[in-house]
Every structure is written in C-alpha cells, then in structure tokens.
Design a protein around this motif. Structure first.
Motif, PDB file in Angstrom:
ATOM      1  N   ARG B 126       0.866  -1.205   0.036  1.00  0.00           N
ATOM      2  CA  ARG B 126      -0.056  -0.028   0.037  1.00  0.00           C
ATOM      3  C   ARG B 126       0.739   1.089   0.001  1.00  0.00           C
ATOM      4  NH1 ARG B 126      -4.040  -2.750   2.465  1.00  0.00           N
ATOM      5  NH2 ARG B 126      -2.859  -2.856   4.425  1.00  0.00           N
ATOM      6  N   GLN B 127       1.756   1.384   0.746  1.00  0.00           N
ATOM      7  CA  GLN B 127       2.824   2.062   0.847  1.00  0.00           C
ATOM      8  C   GLN B 127       3.363   2.693  -0.344  1.00  0.00           C
ATOM      9  OE1 GLN B 127       5.838   2.360   4.000  1.00  0.00           O
ATOM     10  NE2 GLN B 127       4.449   2.058   5.619  1.00  0.00           N
ATOM     11  N   ASP B 129       2.324   1.753  -3.520  1.00  0.00           N
ATOM     12  CA  ASP B 129       1.337   1.999  -4.499  1.00  0.00           C
ATOM     13  C   ASP B 129       1.071   3.685  -4.030  1.00  0.00           C
ATOM     14  OD1 ASP B 129       1.607  -0.018  -5.576  1.00  0.00           O
ATOM     15  OD2 ASP B 129      -0.203  -0.875  -4.523  1.00  0.00           O
ATOM     16  N   ASP B 130       0.729   4.021  -2.945  1.00  0.00           N
ATOM     17  CA  ASP B 130       0.472   5.664  -2.508  1.00  0.00           C
ATOM     18  C   ASP B 130       1.541   6.399  -3.042  1.00  0.00           C
ATOM     19  OD1 ASP B 130      -1.703   4.497  -1.332  1.00  0.00           O
ATOM     20  OD2 ASP B 130      -1.484   5.034   0.563  1.00  0.00           O
ATOM     21  N   ARG B 131       2.808   6.133  -2.741  1.00  0.00           N
ATOM     22  CA  ARG B 131       3.959   6.718  -2.993  1.00  0.00           C
ATOM     23  C   ARG B 131       4.012   6.904  -4.564  1.00  0.00           C
ATOM     24  NH1 ARG B 131       9.856   6.500  -1.559  1.00  0.00           N
ATOM     25  NH2 ARG B 131       9.274   5.577   0.284  1.00  0.00           N
ATOM     26  N   ALA B 133       1.857   6.884  -6.657  1.00  0.00           N
ATOM     27  CA  ALA B 133       0.578   7.691  -6.965  1.00  0.00           C
ATOM     28  C   ALA B 133       0.775   9.132  -7.087  1.00  0.00           C
ATOM     29  CB  ALA B 133      -0.738   7.126  -6.408  1.00  0.00           C
ATOM     30  N   THR B 134       1.367   9.446  -5.708  1.00  0.00           N
ATOM     31  CA  THR B 134       1.492  10.883  -5.365  1.00  0.00           C
ATOM     32  C   THR B 134       2.977  11.317  -6.068  1.00  0.00           C
ATOM     33  OG1 THR B 134       2.560  10.046  -3.305  1.00  0.00           O
ATOM     34  CG2 THR B 134       0.592  10.842  -3.322  1.00  0.00           C
TER      35      THR B 134
END
Lengths: 136, 136
Positions: B126-127, B129-131, B133-134
């Motif tokens: 999750r981390q 993927d979030d990273r 994305a941002t």
DNA sequence: CGGGATCCCGATAGATACTG
DNA sequence: CAGTATCTATCGGGATCCCG
C-alpha cells in the motif's frame, strides 16, 4: 434441482471458489516468494547489498527483464530496498530489508537443500527413466 | 582477434555459459522446488498420503493439468511416490518419500513465513502504491 | 465415476535491440 | 550502467475427451 447442466454447476462452484481465493491472499504471497528468480535473488542479497549488474552476473541465466521485474515486486513487497546514487554513470544498489533478511534464511535453507540432495534426485531420475524405458 | 563481431563474441560467451549452467544442475533443481505448485503440493502432503482428487480440492486454484504435471516431476525426482490401487474406480495415492519429508519441513517453513508476514507485505504494498501515485 | 490425456488459447518468460 | 521496448517461444488454464 436437476435443471442445471454440469457446466453451470461447475461455473457456480468456480465463482464461489474465486471469492474464497481472494479472501486468502496468502497463496499470492507464497506464489511470489516461491518463484525461481526470487529465491535466487534473495539468496544472492543475503551477504549484503549488491548492484543491479552484479546481481545479473551472479545469478545464472537470469534475463534483465526478469531481474528488473522480480526486483520491482520485491521492492513493492518491502523485501528489498532500491537505492539510486545519481553519479555518472548511475549506480543502483539493492539491499534486503529486515523482512527480507528473515526470508533469506528460509530461502537459503531451501537452496542448500537443493545443493545437498541434487545427487539423490539425479539418481531417482535415472531410475525413473530406466524404468519407463523397460516398462514398454 | 579483432575480426570477431560483437554478436559473435556474445554468441561464444553464451555457448560457454550454457555449458557452465549445464554443469551446475542445482539451478534446475532449485527451479523445480521453487515452483508455486510444488511447494503447495509438498506442504499438503506433509501430514500424510493423499488421493489425487483430495489434493486438487485442498490446493487453491490448481488445475488438473498442473497437478498431474507437478506430481509427475516430483515422482520422477524421488520426492513423492505414486500408488495405484486397481479398484473400481481407480484409486491413486501420493505420499512423500524420505527425501520429500526432509524438503517438506523447509517448504512448510516458507509457507508459514508467508502466512505470518502477509500483513507486513500488504502494508508495504500500500505504501509503495500510494507513493507511486503521489510521485507523479 | 476417478484419474488423466489432449487441444486450444491467452498470458508470460526469454532473447535481442535500443535508450536516458 | 540500468533499465525499457519488442518480438517470439513456451507455459499455464479451461474445456473436452478417454480409459478402466
């Protein structure tokens, strides 16, 4: 109800089953770490960090594609870290995380098992093949 | 000799390399036992012998084809035995050999590792993927 | 009916060539 | 050096057929 065909029943069972598999992502993780290249990469990284090209050289028969792909998944899974040093030329190091090191012990054990028992397996294969040849 | 083209040199290197890989069949064995289905099958057989259809039911998502194929290689490698009881209908049991049992311990450990660390891996994903994305 | 072989097809690995 | 792009060969999955 006998109006369902065998195919319909199978499809239903499969649908229910797929849901179950999604609920159990352990299989996915096991599939990831049970990968041939993954075990070789993690074992190779055991002693310490390595550069991309060093990994490619140390691991027999890996293509750049699979090396990159495997390293990316391992990074995503928090098993290795990827460190880019923006020198010229660029330098990229891969290193096991704590999680990766705990996995490394297990995979190295498997690798050592393979090395230790390769002869037994080879004998078994020869026997099997001989047997198959004479059985006809 | 500078009359060799880069392609020729590469081909030569590759030929020598292939010979080396053939001399080192450990990689092949590791590839075999690092297979997703193999690890699941061996773990499943840990507690005791099982029938073909029971294996198919116990192992999530395996196709008959891969089940049969994996079992055949494992039999050839001397890791499982295949016992046919000629009743009606036929009954086929698979059981770990001594070699198989020694491998089973290791693979079960890997499987347990996967179950124990699935959450950490999920968080890492999750981390990541979030990273990603941002970062755009 | 259980166990397995076969065919077809989409997905995936591998070799090779090219690029920032 | 550390990848990406592309093409092909191989492999896995699903449906179907077979045999005792």
């Amino acid at each position: 109800m006998a109006t369902l065909t065998a195919a319909q029943r199978r499809t239903e069972a499969r649908t229910a089953y797929d849901a179950f598999v999604k609920d159990c992502p352990t299989s996915q993780l096991l599939a990831r770490i049970s990968d041939k290249w993954v075990s070789l990469i993690v074992s190779a990284l055991g002693p310490g960090p390595m550069r991309y090209s060093d990994l490619g050289r140390k691991i027999p028969g890996v293509s750049q594609k699979m090396l990159t792909q495997s390293l990316r998944s391992l990074e995503r899974d928090g098993i290795v870290t990827r460190t880019v040093t923006p020198s010229v030329p660029v330098r990229v190091d891969y290193e096991l995380t704590g999680l990766g090191r705990s996995l490394c012990c297990l995979l190295s054990a498997v690798k050592e098992w393979a090395e230790a028992h390769i002869e037994e397996v080879d004998d078994a294969r020869r026997q099997y093949d001989d047997r198959a040849a004479t059985d006809r």
